[in-house]
Design a protein around this motif. Structure first.
Motif, PDB file in Angstrom:
ATOM      1  N   ILE A  94       0.837  -1.203   0.000  1.00 39.89           N
ATOM      2  CA  ILE A  94       0.000   0.000   0.000  1.00 39.89           C
ATOM      3  C   ILE A  94       0.875   1.257   0.000  1.00 39.89           C
ATOM      4  O   ILE A  94       0.601   2.214  -0.737  1.00 39.89           O
ATOM      5  CB  ILE A  94      -0.972  -0.011   1.193  1.00 39.89           C
ATOM      6  N   LEU A  95       1.946   1.256   0.799  1.00 41.07           N
ATOM      7  CA  LEU A  95       2.866   2.398   0.820  1.00 41.07           C
ATOM      8  C   LEU A  95       3.514   2.609  -0.545  1.00 41.07           C
ATOM      9  O   LEU A  95       3.675   3.748  -0.992  1.00 41.07           O
ATOM     10  CB  LEU A  95       3.937   2.206   1.897  1.00 41.07           C
ATOM     11  N   GLY A  96       3.883   1.518  -1.215  1.00 45.07           N
ATOM     12  CA  GLY A  96       4.485   1.621  -2.539  1.00 45.07           C
ATOM     13  C   GLY A  96       3.538   2.238  -3.549  1.00 45.07           C
ATOM     14  O   GLY A  96       3.922   3.130  -4.319  1.00 45.07           O
ATOM     15  N   VAL A  97       2.295   1.784  -3.553  1.00 37.15           N
ATOM     16  CA  VAL A  97       1.301   2.332  -4.483  1.00 37.15           C
ATOM     17  C   VAL A  97       1.020   3.800  -4.143  1.00 37.15           C
ATOM     18  O   VAL A  97       0.946   4.655  -5.040  1.00 37.15           O
ATOM     19  CB  VAL A  97       0.006   1.487  -4.479  1.00 37.15           C
TER      20      VAL A  97
ATOM     21  N   ILE B  74      -4.993  -4.424  -4.937  1.00 35.28           N
ATOM     22  CA  ILE B  74      -4.316  -3.232  -4.412  1.00 35.28           C
ATOM     23  C   ILE B  74      -3.270  -2.730  -5.410  1.00 35.28           C
ATOM     24  O   ILE B  74      -3.240  -1.540  -5.738  1.00 35.28           O
ATOM     25  CB  ILE B  74      -3.667  -3.536  -3.043  1.00 35.28           C
ATOM     26  N   LEU B  75      -2.429  -3.633  -5.904  1.00 34.36           N
ATOM     27  CA  LEU B  75      -1.357  -3.214  -6.808  1.00 34.36           C
ATOM     28  C   LEU B  75      -1.899  -2.776  -8.159  1.00 34.36           C
ATOM     29  O   LEU B  75      -1.773  -1.607  -8.543  1.00 34.36           O
ATOM     30  CB  LEU B  75      -0.335  -4.340  -6.990  1.00 34.36           C
ATOM     31  N   PHE B  76      -2.496  -3.699  -8.894  1.00 34.84           N
ATOM     32  CA  PHE B  76      -2.915  -3.390 -10.260  1.00 34.84           C
ATOM     33  C   PHE B  76      -4.142  -2.476 -10.286  1.00 34.84           C
ATOM     34  O   PHE B  76      -4.246  -1.598 -11.139  1.00 34.84           O
ATOM     35  CB  PHE B  76      -3.145  -4.682 -11.045  1.00 34.84           C
ATOM     36  N   GLY B  77      -5.057  -2.678  -9.338  1.00 38.16           N
ATOM     37  CA  GLY B  77      -6.211  -1.779  -9.256  1.00 38.16           C
ATOM     38  C   GLY B  77      -5.793  -0.367  -8.871  1.00 38.16           C
ATOM     39  O   GLY B  77      -6.304   0.613  -9.422  1.00 38.16           O
ATOM     40  N   GLY B  78      -4.857  -0.259  -7.936  1.00 35.12           N
ATOM     41  CA  GLY B  78      -4.354   1.064  -7.536  1.00 35.12           C
ATOM     42  C   GLY B  78      -3.646   1.773  -8.671  1.00 35.12           C
ATOM     43  O   GLY B  78      -3.809   2.984  -8.861  1.00 35.12           O
ATOM     44  N   LEU B  79      -2.862   1.032  -9.445  1.00 30.17           N
ATOM     45  CA  LEU B  79      -2.152   1.633 -10.573  1.00 30.17           C
ATOM     46  C   LEU B  79      -3.105   1.968 -11.717  1.00 30.17           C
ATOM     47  O   LEU B  79      -2.931   2.983 -12.408  1.00 30.17           O
ATOM     48  CB  LEU B  79      -1.030   0.709 -11.041  1.00 30.17           C
TER      49      LEU B  79
END
Length: 183
Positions: free
Chosen positions: A5-8, A120-125
């Motif tokens: 989450i911090l990375g995104v 989280i990763l792909f949806g956030g991006l």
């Protein structure tokens, strides 16, 4: 999951800083470019470490049809990246070929990765790419390129996308799951 989450979040913040605080970013000059680059590298490191270590609910996984659709969408995404840099005809059709490519890449990965860390990763991006397009559109009007758009550039972008797809696929298979199915 927190590292992911911090990375995104850092990816979003580093990219949107220029849009949210343009005067502050401009006052930093070249030093600001270096800072943003450093933050983006850190965000990618956090996303990779966070994604590899994250656990969550699993809803679906890859199947042959979804893998094929994913790979086709990723190939189109890579073409859009190349076309953006080479100023091919697609740049007259959309203001954001690179961001559309990024959105296709993220959406394609959601097709084959139906788990919470992937959301989280792909949806956030994916969400970031749409927010970034809206922010750019709001900042200034678009001046549509008029060409010329040589066929040679179109062919080079297409061939380049295929070559990059193969290289990325091989690296992807080396460090993670084999992306081309059947393995």
């Amino acid at each position: 999951m927190l590292i992911l989450i911090l990375g995104v979040a850092l990816w979003w913040a580093a990219h949107l800083y220029k849009r949210v605080a343009p005067a502050s970013r401009a006052s930093m000059g070249e030093r600001g470019k270096g800072m943003v680059t450093g933050l983006l590298v850190l965000s990618i490191i956090l996303m990779v470490i966070g994604y590899r270590g994250a656990e969550g609910a699993f809803f679906w996984g890859p199947n042959p049809a979804l893998v094929g659709i994913n790979n086709l969408l990723v190939l189109v995404a890579l073409y859009l990246f190349a076309a953006s840099g080479m100023k091919t005809r697609v740049t007259a059709m959309t203001r954001h070929p690179m961001l559309w490519g990024f959105a296709l890449w993220a959406g394609a990965h959601l097709l084959v990765n139906g788990d919470t860390p992937s959301f989280i990763l792909f949806g956030g991006l994916l969400a970031w790419s749409f927010v970034e397009m809206a922010a750019i559109n709001r900042a200034a009007p678009w001046v549509r390129p008029t060409g010329p758009f040589p066929a040679r550039k179109e062919a080079m972008a297409a061939v380049g996308a295929v070559i990059v797809m193969i290289v990325i696929g091989l690296i992807h298979g080396w460090i993670g799951p084999w992306p081309f199915g059947g393995a």
